[in-house]
Scaffold this motif. Structure first.
Motif, PDB file in Angstrom:
ATOM      1  N   CYS A 154       0.848  -1.187   0.000  1.00  0.00           N
ATOM      2  CA  CYS A 154       0.000   0.000   0.000  1.00  0.00           C
ATOM      3  C   CYS A 154       0.888   1.243   0.000  1.00  0.00           C
ATOM      4  O   CYS A 154       1.737   1.400   0.881  1.00  0.00           O
ATOM      5  CB  CYS A 154      -0.919   0.027   1.222  1.00  0.00           C
TER       6      CYS A 154
ATOM      7  N   ILE B  30      -8.391  -3.313   4.410  1.00  0.00           N
ATOM      8  CA  ILE B  30      -7.203  -2.934   3.642  1.00  0.00           C
ATOM      9  C   ILE B  30      -6.058  -3.905   3.934  1.00  0.00           C
ATOM     10  O   ILE B  30      -5.361  -4.369   3.021  1.00  0.00           O
ATOM     11  CB  ILE B  30      -6.786  -1.487   3.953  1.00  0.00           C
TER      12      ILE B  30
ATOM     13  N   ILE C 157      -2.212  -1.471  -3.629  1.00  0.00           N
ATOM     14  CA  ILE C 157      -3.142  -0.423  -3.202  1.00  0.00           C
ATOM     15  C   ILE C 157      -2.451   0.933  -3.236  1.00  0.00           C
ATOM     16  O   ILE C 157      -1.345   1.099  -2.710  1.00  0.00           O
ATOM     17  CB  ILE C 157      -3.669  -0.706  -1.783  1.00  0.00           C
TER      18      ILE C 157
END
Length: 227
Positions: free
Chosen positions: A36, A188, A198
């Motif tokens: 991420c 997430i 992400i």
């Protein structure tokens, strides 16, 4: 999985003599599977503009945006639509849906587009809505009647319904209470664990510190601004 190279963008002011305003130049970043990356920078530096270019809502002036090998900059519209259906999810700040469509159908729709069995798709949608604390009595109603926080949670459920290999998140924890914020951060983390790449905008600094592996300051790509 997500690769941005030498990306540029300008806006044309048609009501001011077609003046060209450069808003981004030389943008570059990469997001690996299971990672991420957070976008940071001053207000107006271009974080949302960059996200919209990656999703194909804005056409870039130059450069490359590679999502699993497909260049969004040069892709035909049908290729962009296929990318959004199969590979690239986007959780925006605002829920935009057709009025009068029930909430459970809104969340199940990405799965139905992929040909998932309707019962299985609605089951997945129901599980996410329950996890995000949307009362079952609301599932048959249109989310256009919901509060801002409820609409945001419906948007998140829709974005996580299909396990997209790449995912864009624009302020996913804004306006959420502590309980629902924790649910979203866990979603997430689970997406990262299954290998999703992400890219997100998080003004919630503790959330950003928890889920982001790296940060990219887009101010460095804004003409006329120093990083």
């Amino acid at each position: 999985m997500i690769e941005v190279r030498n990306l540029s963008k300008s806006f044309t002011l048609h009501n001011q003599g077609s003046a060209e305003i450069p808003v981004m130049a030389g943008a570059k970043l990469s997001v690996r599977r299971g990672e991420c990356v957070g976008l940071v920078g001053q207000s107006g530096a271009g974080k949302s503009t960059l996200m919209r270019m990656i999703y194909g809502n804005y056409l870039a002036a130059g450069g490359e945006i590679l999502i699993g090998g497909t260049d969004v900059v040069t892709a035909a519209p049908r290729q962009v639509l296929a990318l959004r259906r199969d590979t690239l999810g986007y959780v925006s700040q605002f829920l935009r849906v057709v009025p009068r469509v029930p909430t459970i159908e809104v969340v199940a729709e990405p799965l139905l587009r992929l040909g998932t069995d309707p019962e299985e798709a609605r089951g997945r949608a129901a599980a996410l809505l329950a996890r995000l604390n949307i009362p079952e009595r609301l599932w048959s109603l249109s989310p256009t009647t919901f509060s801002g926080g409820e609409q945001q949670r419906v948007n998140i459920a829709r974005g996580f319904a299909h396990p997209y290999p790449a995912l864009l998140l624009d302020e996913p924890t804004a306006s959420l209470d502590a309980q629902n914020r924790e649910v979203v951060l866990t979603l997430i983390e689970e997406a990262k664990a299954r290998g999703a790449a992400i890219l997100g905008i998080f003004h919630d600094e503790p959330a950003r510190a928890r889920v982001c592996d790296r940060l990219v300051d887009v101010t460095a790509f804004t003409p006329g601004r120093a990083a």
